[in-house]
Scaffold this active site. Sequence first.
Site, PDB file in Angstrom:
ATOM      1  N   GLU A  93       0.839  -1.181   0.000  1.00 21.60           N
ATOM      2  CA  GLU A  93       0.000   0.000   0.000  1.00 21.60           C
ATOM      3  C   GLU A  93       0.878   1.237   0.000  1.00 21.60           C
ATOM      4  OE1 GLU A  93      -3.724  -1.585   2.620  1.00 21.60           O
ATOM      5  OE2 GLU A  93      -1.691  -1.943   3.227  1.00 21.60           O
ATOM      6  N   CYS A 131       3.346   8.473   1.168  1.00 20.84           N
ATOM      7  CA  CYS A 131       3.991   7.497   2.053  1.00 20.84           C
ATOM      8  C   CYS A 131       4.173   6.181   1.281  1.00 20.84           C
ATOM      9  CB  CYS A 131       3.086   7.304   3.275  1.00 20.84           C
ATOM     10  SG  CYS A 131       3.648   6.019   4.393  1.00 20.84           S
ATOM     11  N   CYS A 138       7.729  -7.189   7.078  1.00 23.42           N
ATOM     12  CA  CYS A 138       8.894  -6.555   7.708  1.00 23.42           C
ATOM     13  C   CYS A 138       9.545  -7.537   8.676  1.00 23.42           C
ATOM     14  CB  CYS A 138       8.457  -5.297   8.457  1.00 23.42           C
ATOM     15  SG  CYS A 138       9.825  -4.399   9.226  1.00 23.42           S
ATOM     16  N   CYS A 142       8.553  -5.377  15.517  1.00 24.26           N
ATOM     17  CA  CYS A 142       7.998  -4.466  16.533  1.00 24.26           C
ATOM     18  C   CYS A 142       6.592  -4.960  16.923  1.00 24.26           C
ATOM     19  CB  CYS A 142       7.912  -3.040  15.995  1.00 24.26           C
ATOM     20  SG  CYS A 142       9.527  -2.396  15.512  1.00 24.26           S
ATOM     21  N   CYS A 145       3.229  -3.221  15.634  1.00 24.78           N
ATOM     22  CA  CYS A 145       3.132  -2.924  14.196  1.00 24.78           C
ATOM     23  C   CYS A 145       2.684  -4.163  13.425  1.00 24.78           C
ATOM     24  CB  CYS A 145       4.486  -2.442  13.684  1.00 24.78           C
ATOM     25  SG  CYS A 145       4.546  -2.199  11.906  1.00 24.78           S
ATOM     26  N   CYS A 362      -0.871   4.894  10.377  1.00 27.13           N
ATOM     27  CA  CYS A 362       0.325   4.093  10.673  1.00 27.13           C
ATOM     28  C   CYS A 362      -0.034   2.735  11.222  1.00 27.13           C
ATOM     29  CB  CYS A 362       1.150   4.763  11.771  1.00 27.13           C
ATOM     30  SG  CYS A 362       1.815   6.308  11.301  1.00 27.13           S
TER      31      CYS A 362
HETATM   32  N1  SAH Z   1      10.347   0.621   9.603  1.00 25.95           N
HETATM   33  C1  SAH Z   1      10.262   2.046   9.622  1.00 25.95           C
HETATM   34  C2  SAH Z   1       9.153   2.659   8.797  1.00 25.95           C
HETATM   35  C3  SAH Z   1       7.797   2.016   8.805  1.00 25.95           C
HETATM   36  S1  SAH Z   1       6.632   2.286  10.087  1.00 25.95           S
HETATM   37  C4  SAH Z   1      10.187   2.537  11.044  1.00 25.95           C
HETATM   38  O1  SAH Z   1      10.016   1.742  11.937  1.00 25.95           O
HETATM   39  O2  SAH Z   1      10.330   3.728  11.263  1.00 25.95           O
HETATM   40  C5  SAH Z   1       6.270   3.995  10.158  1.00 25.95           C
HETATM   41  C6  SAH Z   1       5.941   4.455  11.586  1.00 25.95           C
HETATM   42  O3  SAH Z   1       4.691   3.916  12.047  1.00 25.95           O
HETATM   43  C7  SAH Z   1       6.982   3.987  12.604  1.00 25.95           C
HETATM   44  O4  SAH Z   1       7.288   5.030  13.470  1.00 25.95           O
HETATM   45  C8  SAH Z   1       6.240   2.893  13.328  1.00 25.95           C
HETATM   46  O5  SAH Z   1       6.793   2.642  14.577  1.00 25.95           O
HETATM   47  C9  SAH Z   1       4.839   3.451  13.368  1.00 25.95           C
HETATM   48  N2  SAH Z   1       3.812   2.460  13.678  1.00 25.95           N
HETATM   49  C10 SAH Z   1       3.784   1.161  13.362  1.00 25.95           C
HETATM   50  N3  SAH Z   1       2.684   0.567  13.824  1.00 25.95           N
HETATM   51  C11 SAH Z   1       1.970   1.532  14.455  1.00 25.95           C
HETATM   52  C12 SAH Z   1       0.716   1.541  15.141  1.00 25.95           C
HETATM   53  N4  SAH Z   1       0.002   0.437  15.262  1.00 25.95           N
HETATM   54  N5  SAH Z   1       0.294   2.707  15.648  1.00 25.95           N
HETATM   55  C13 SAH Z   1       1.028   3.829  15.513  1.00 25.95           C
HETATM   56  N6  SAH Z   1       2.208   3.883  14.882  1.00 25.95           N
HETATM   57  C14 SAH Z   1       2.688   2.741  14.364  1.00 25.95           C
END
Ligand code: SAH
Length: 386
Positions: A93, A131, A138, A142, A145, A362
């Site tokens: 996406e 974006c 990935c 995390c 995420c 996000c």
């Molecule tokens: N891998 C990279 C970029 C992708 S995620 C990174 O970690 O920065 C983009 C942003 O969204 C990151 O800051 C990530 O931590 C955040 N993110 C991921 N899942 C989320 C969620 N469920 N709620 C809010 N932010 C989230």
Amino acid sequence: MTSGVDPVGRLPEEWRAAMSALGEKPFRAEQIFRWIHERGVLDPEHMTDLSKALRERLKAEGFAPPAKIAQVHAAADGTRKLVLELAQGARVECVIIPMTELGDADAAAAPEDDEDDAASETPGKTRITLCVSTQYGCAMGCVFCASGQAGLQRGLSASEIVSQVLLSKTLLEPNEELKNLVFMGMGEPLHHYDETARAIRLLTHPLSRGMSPRRITVSTVGLVPGIARLGADFGGKVGLAVSLHAPSDAVRDRIMPMNRKFPIMELIQALRDYPLPQRRRITIEYTLMDGVNDSEAQARELALLLRGLRVKVNLIPMNPISASELKAPSHARVVAFQRVLSEAGLSCFVRTRRGDEVSAACGQLAIADDLVRKKRERDAQRGSGT
Ligand code: SAH
């Protein structure tokens, strides 16, 4: 060398080599590069100033559009989420986000904060932040995420990354202008460095009249060697966003497994070493999770940690995902956290949830959630001994 690179991912010098191998004139290289990267034409058939013979040869070489738009979901706030289909059944996406008349939250989503930005603005145009994704799934794991919980399926080629930009541009309204590009979709760009860097080179190449690198922001979990490499390769011009999400190793280890490899103090040192130009700041992303990283004591710890660094902090109340019970704190806690940071002199924004209704916020990319569901089904099957 050239034959290994997908045509849409070739740099001009690689096109020159490819043209010379075909016995074509060198200026063809520039023509083709501009068709692709300036005009967004991904099908050689439509490159009308090339000879029919050359168009045929390009197609025979396997030059075909690397991505196609499968779905577009538009939200009432103007956010549009595109689902793109790639080779080998991969789907990613990317999200078109209009910046409304600057509320604080929008300013926070935009990576730049140069004072001269106003001068480069075209009056009457709506600025768009796009974006994009760099991987399908990935590997960073995390816990909050969806992409992280889905695991890595495969990395995207530079041509697939660039195609997200070129295809999104075809959907912009005449009054919209692509201003900023953020690598904040699916995947960890610095865990997929070569293709990410190549995509940035293609997008910023003078021949494509592309974007300035300072309009591009790469977001990372904090892969220290990757941050150093990005800084060295692009002279610090590419914007950097770091997903910090915790002020202490104890908490960060739990929610971001990569922290065990690159702990906070090493990460902070990498940020100090990043060759940031004057007047630019690094973005610190901090997803607030109820009862995990959202106390006022943690806000104070964060302020201390960031002291002396040129940063701005984006607070993102966590968006719920199906793979986790974690959730956003109450509004009052978000406000209290922000107040501590602001009082400590940090520039700090709470990011609005743009595109919520199309699951474009996000971590809410629906494809990632889909992947998580499939992974669970597989795990359950294995568990039942079938
Ligand atoms: N891998 C990279 C970029 C992708 S995620 C990174 O970690 O920065 C983009 C942003 O969204 C990151 O800051 C990530 O931590 C955040 N993110 C991921 N899942 C989320 C969620 N469920 N709620 C809010 N932010 C989230």
